[in-house]
Design an enzyme around this catalytic site. Structure first.
Site, PDB file in Angstrom:
ATOM      1  N   GLU A   1       2.953   7.506  -2.748  1.00  0.00           N
ATOM      2  CA  GLU A   1       2.704   8.190  -4.035  1.00  0.00           C
ATOM      3  C   GLU A   1       3.052   8.829  -3.160  1.00  0.00           C
ATOM      4  OE1 GLU A   1      -0.781   4.660  -4.041  1.00  0.00           O
ATOM      5  OE2 GLU A   1       0.105   6.393  -2.411  1.00  0.00           O
TER       6      GLU A   1
ATOM      7  N   ASP B   1       0.815  -1.398   0.027  1.00  0.00           N
ATOM      8  CA  ASP B   1      -0.344   0.123   0.098  1.00  0.00           C
ATOM      9  C   ASP B   1       1.159   1.074  -0.096  1.00  0.00           C
ATOM     10  OD1 ASP B   1      -2.247   1.582  -0.190  1.00  0.00           O
ATOM     11  OD2 ASP B   1      -3.129   0.856   2.078  1.00  0.00           O
TER      12      ASP B   1
ATOM     13  N   ASP C   1      -8.837   3.439  -3.016  1.00  0.00           N
ATOM     14  CA  ASP C   1     -10.003   4.290  -2.150  1.00  0.00           C
ATOM     15  C   ASP C   1     -11.452   4.563  -3.686  1.00  0.00           C
ATOM     16  OD1 ASP C   1      -8.139   3.326  -0.414  1.00  0.00           O
ATOM     17  OD2 ASP C   1      -8.110   5.496   0.440  1.00  0.00           O
TER      18      ASP C   1
END
Length: 772
Positions: free
Chosen positions: A442, A439, A505
C-alpha cells in the site's frame, strides 16, 4: 476534493468553469460528442475564449455508458491503465428525439442529452426509470491558482512514506451526479467508515492505516447506488469522491489532470450492477475448495519453530478441530532479511522435509511474503545490480527504514523483476507451499522512477494489481487453474480476479469486529467476491468472550483464519470452551460446504459477491438498505454476528415469507426486527424463505465430494413457492440439479444427477414427493 464556499462561491485559490451550455452535438454510429461551453454563447463574438469541455458518450457493452470528459486534448496518455474488458463490436442505438434531445441507448440503459444550444442537461435511465443525472453547476474543469498550488505542495511535503498523492498538476476534472431522495451510496473499496457512504469523503488512495481509520488498504474508484446504478472512474490515480458531503444532493468525483473517463452501469438491482461491473473489470477466480476450511497461523511476532507448529497441529487434531491450512507468518524467514524467500535455518533447518511431514497430515501450507527487500537480505545485492528495484529520480535505488532496515521495493513494471519474483514463488510451491499471503503493497512511493516509465502517481494504487497478479499467476502455473489462492491485503479495481482478500490489522474488541464487517461489506459492494479477516482481532489480545463471538463470525465468512500479532490465536490459549465453539463452527461450515461451494461457483461465474450486504439481495426493501451488522452468506443464508458480551443481538429479516434458524429451527415471519440472546454456539443464522440448502458428509477437510450422502433441507416453503439450486463438483462443474415446489401439504422435489442415495426433509414437516 471540496472547492465550493457554499453554493454560490468557490474557495480561494480555485477557479471553477462549469459545463453551462450544450453548444454542439455530434453523432456517429457508436457515440455522441458534446461541446459544452462554460458560458452561454449568444453570438459569434462570445466564442473567442473561455474553457470548452468535450464530453463523449459511448457504450462498450450492453447496459454500460462510457463518459469521457476532456479539457485540453494535448495531454499525453499516462500509464498504467486498468486492464478492462471493453470488448469490441457492440453498437448502441443513437437517436435524435422529436423534442431536439439526443439519446444513446445501451440495452435498457440510456443517456439523454439536452437540446443543442440549451443549458447543460444530462440524465440516465434504466428501462425508462430515472437513475441519476447532471445539470447546472455540475460537470466542470477546475484550475488552481499558483499561490494555492504552492501551499498544497508544502502541506504534502511531509506525507508519510514518500507517497504524496498530489501529482503537481493545477487542473482537475470534476463530475457531479444527482442523489435522489432516499438514495444510498455504497462501495469505494474496503472502507471501515459507516457502510452507507452518504455524507462522506472517500479518497481512492491506498494506505496502511489499520481498520479503525478512514484510510483503506483496498481503494476502488467504484460506487453502487440503491437506485440501481453504479459508477466506475477509469483511472488508477487518486480519485476524490464527495458523496453528499459538499453539495448534499450530489455525488462529486474529481481527478487531477485534463481528462477523466467513467462508466455508468444500469440495472434492476444492485446485484445486476455488480454483475455488469465485473464483466468490465474481471470476474473473481474460483478459489480451491480447501481454502474454505479453517486456516491457523503462527501469528506475527510470536516465537515458533517446527516443534511449535507441530504441537499446534497435533493439539487441534487431538481436540477434534478440523484444520485445512497452516500459515507461516513473517518469521519463517530470518529477521531483517524480509523478503529473502529463504527459510530461517536456525528455526527450520530442514524446511522441505518439514513441509512434507505437515502435508502428510493432510494440510495445505501458506507462507507470508511482501514486495519489499531489506538491505540485509541475501538477495538484495542481486536485485539492486540487476535493476529490479524502484529507483529515485537520480538513478539510485529507492530505500527507506519504514518496514525493514534499508528496504527497497520490487519494480513489477520490469519484466525481469517480475519473472525473478515469480520464480521465487514457484520455488516455494515446488518445496510444498500451496498458498501465499501477499502482505503490504500500500505505501508505494511516488517520487520515484519505474523501469517502463510508468507514472508513479498512477502506480501507487495499481502496484497492488501487478503484485498480486504476479504471485497468483505464478501459483497457477505450478498448481494449475482452480488451485491458485493468495491471501491479499492491498488491492484496487480488477484485483478481485486474484482472491482471497482479508481485512488487515484490526484491534481485538467488538468495535473493531464491527468495523471489519463494514469494511468487508463495502469491499464486496466493489466487485470483490470473497472476504476474510483475522478472527479474534490482530492487535492486542481479546477476551475469551470476544474470541468465541469472532470465531462464529469468522467461520460464517467465506474464508476463515485465526491470526494475531504478538500472541497465538489457538483456541485453548483463551479457554476450553473456545475449543468447543471452534469445533462446533468448523464442523457446521464443513457440513454447509455443498451450499457454500455452489455459491462460490456462482460468484466466480457472475461476480455477485458470496458474502454480501442485505441491500444486494433486497434492494427493494427499504428497511434492509442501511443494515451493516449482518449479511447474506450466499443466496439463502443470513448471518448476524453477535457484538455484545451479554449475547444479545438484534437483526432484521426482510419481508416475504418465513425465515428459519438452521440451528434451532425457530421460524420467524420476515419484515421485522427481532432481538434474541445467544450462547457461544449460536448466532442468528437464518435460511431465506423458500430456499434449498444442501448439507454434506463433512469429516476433516472442506475439500470432499459434495454429492456424496447429501442432506437436502427445504426451508420456509409456503403453498405455491418454488426454488432451485445446484451442487457443483470441485472443478466447478454442475453435478446435481435440484428443484422443489410446494403443492398443498407436500413438496414435489426433483433431484437430477445424484449418483448416491440422499436424504431430504422439510423443516415444516411437510411430505416430500421425489420425482425425476
Amino acid at each position: 476534493m471540496k472547492v465550493s464556499d457554499g453554493f454560490w462561491l468557490s474557495r480561494p485559490g480555485y477557479n471553477v468553469h462549469w459545463a453551462t451550455q450544450i453548444y454542439e452535438v455530434r453523432t456517429d454510429e457508436s457515440s455522441v460528442t458534446v461541446l459544452a461551453s462554460s458560458h452561454i454563447i449568444l453570438n459569434r463574438g462570445m466564442t473567442l475564449g473561455g474553457p470548452v469541455l468535450t464530453v463523449r458518450f459511448s457504450s462498450p457493452m450492453e447496459n454500460c455508458i462510457k463518459v469521457s470528459i476532456g479539457h485540453f486534448c494535448g495531454e499525453p496518455d499516462r500509464q498504467p491503465s486498468f486492464e478492462l474488458n471493453e470488448g469490441s463490436g457492440f453498437l448502441p442505438v443513437i437517436r435524435r428525439c422529436a423534442d431536439g434531445c439526443t439519446e444513446l441507448i445501451s440495452g435498457l440503459t440510456a443517456v439523454r442529452i439536452g437540446k443543442e444550444g440549451k443549458e447543460w442537461d444530462i440524465s440516465y435511465r434504466y428501462d425508462g426509470r430515472y437513475l441519476t443525472g447532471s445539470g447546472r453547476r455540475t460537470t466542470s474543469v477546475i484550475t488552481e491558482e499558483p499561490w494555492h498550488r504552492k501551499l498544497t505542495e508544502e502541506e504534502q511535503s511531509g506525507h508519510s512514506f514518500f507517497a504524496k498523492s498530489d501529482n503537481g498538476g493545477s487542473t482537475y476534472i470534476r463530475e457531479m451526479l444527482n442523489i435522489s431522495v432516499g438514495e444510498y451510496i455504497y462501495g469505494f473499496g474496503e472502507k471501515f467508515t459507516a457502510f452507507v457512504k452518504n455524507g462522506q469523503t472517500a479518497e481512492i488512495w491506498n494506505n496502511d492505516g489499520g481498520t479503525c481509520t478512514e484510510q483503506s488498504y483496498k481503494s476502488v474508484p467504484f460506487f453502487v447506488s440503491s437506485a440501481g446504478y453504479g459508477v466506475f472512474v477509469d483511472t488508477p490515480e487518486k480519485v476524490s469522491f464527495e458523496t453528499g458531503s459538499e453539495n448534499v444532493s450530489k455525488t462529486a468525483f474529481s481527478v487531477q489532470g485534463e481528462s477523466m473517463s467513467y462508466f455508468l452501469f444500469g440495472g434492476e438491482s444492485i446485484a445486476d450492477v455488480i454483475e455488469r461491473y465485473t464483466v468490465l473489470t474481471g470476474r473473481p477466480a474460483l478459489p480451491p475448495p480447501w481454502s474454505f476450511g479453517l486456516w491457523l497461523s503462527t501469528s506475527f511476532t510470536t516465537d515458533y519453530d517446527e516443534e511449535t507448529v507441530s504441537f499446534f497441529i497435533e493439539e487441534m487434531k487431538r481436540r477434534d478441530i478440523p484444520l485445512d491450512v497452516f500459515h507461516f507468518d513473517c518469521f519463517w524467514m530470518k529477521e531483517m532479511e524480509w523478503c529473502s524467500f529463504q527459510w530461517d535455518s536456525g528455526k527450520f533447518p530442514e524446511p522441505g522435509a518439514m513441509l512434507a511431514r505437515l502435508k502428510e497430515k493432510g494440510l495445505r501450507i501458506c507462507v507470508w511474503i511482501n514486495p519489499y527487500i531489506g538491505q540485509k537480505s541475501p538477495v538484495f545485492r542481486e536485485c539492486a545490480e540487476k535493476g529490479y528495484f524502484i529507483k529515485n529520480r537520480n538513478g539510485s535505488v529507492f530505500q527507506c527504514d519504514m518496514w525493514q532496515p534499508g528496504m527497497a521495493v520490487i519494480d513489477f513494471t520490469c519484466p525481469q523483476a517480475r519473472e525473478w519474483f515469480a520464480d521465487k514463488i514457484r520455488g516455494l510451491l515446488e518445496m510444498g507451499v500451496d498458498a501465499v499471503k501477499t502482505d503490504f503493497g500500500e505505501r508505494i512511493p511516488t517520487d520515484v522512477v519505474y523501469s517502463d516509465g510508468s507514472d508513479p502517481f498512477r502506480m501507487h494504487n495499481y502496484y497492488a494489481y501487478l503484485y498480486n497478479k504476479t504471485v497468483f499467476e505464478a501459483i497457477e502455473s505450478v498448481r494449475g487453474r482452480g488451485e491458485a489462492c493468495v491471501f491479499a491485503r492491498a488491492a484496487t479495481a480488477c484485483c478481485q480476479q486474484f482472491p482471497v482478500h482479508w481485512g488487515g490489522d484490526c484491534f481485538s474488541d467488538y468495535e473493531s469486529m464491527a468495523e471489519t464487517l463494514r469494511g468487508g461489506l463495502s469491499l464486496c459492494m466493489s466487485g470483490f467476491g470473497y472476504f476474510s479477516h483475522d478472527i479474534g482481532g490482530f492487535e492486542s489480545t481479546g477476551t475469551p468472550d470476544l474470541y468465541k463471538r469472532w470465531t462464529a463470525f469468522g467461520l460464517m465468512s467465506s474464508h476463515s483464519r485465526f491470526h494475531g500479532n504478538s500472541s497465538y490465536r489457538v483456541p485453548w490459549h483463551f479457554d476450553e470452551e473456545s475449543c468447543d465453539v471452534t469445533r462446533h463452527f468448523v464442523k457446521l461450515k464443513g457440513r454447509l460446504m455443498p451450499y457454500l461451494w455452489s455459491n462460490a461457483v456462482r460468484t466466480h461465474l457472475t461476480g455477485i459477491p458470496m458474502m454480501r450486504a442485505m441491500a444486494v439481495d433486497f434492494t427493494g426493501d427499504r428497511s434492509a438498505l442501511a443494515v451493516d451488522t449482518q449479511y447474506m452468506l450466499g443466496d439463502s443464508l443470513l448471518v448476524a454476528p453477535v457484538f455484545r458480551e451479554d449475547g444479545e443481538c438484534s437483526f432484521y429479516l426482510p419481508a416475504g415469507g418465513i425465515w428459519t434458524d438452521i440451528q434451532t429451527g425457530e421460524e420467524l415471519r420476515g419484515g421485522s426486527w427481532y432481538t434474541r440472546k445467544y450462547d457461544y454456539f449460536g448466532l442468528p443464522l437464518y435460511a431465506r424463505p423458500a430456499s434449498i440448502i444442501v448439507y454434506g458428509s463433512f469429516e476433516d477437510t472442506a475439500d470432499y465430494d459434495y454429492t456424496s450422502a447429501m442432506r437436502i433441507v427445504l426451508y420456509g416453503f409456503e403453498d405455491g413457492d418454488s426454488a432451485k439450486t445446484c451442487v457443483y463438483d470441485r472443478s466447478g462443474a454442475e453435478a446435481v440439479s435440484i428443484r422443489a415446489v410446494r403443492e398443498g401439504n407436500a413438496i414435489r422435489l426433483s433431484v437430477k444427477g445424484a449418483a448416491e442415495p440422499f436424504a431430504a426433509e422439510s423443516t415444516q414437516g411437510l411430505g416430500i414427493i421425489v420425482t425425476e
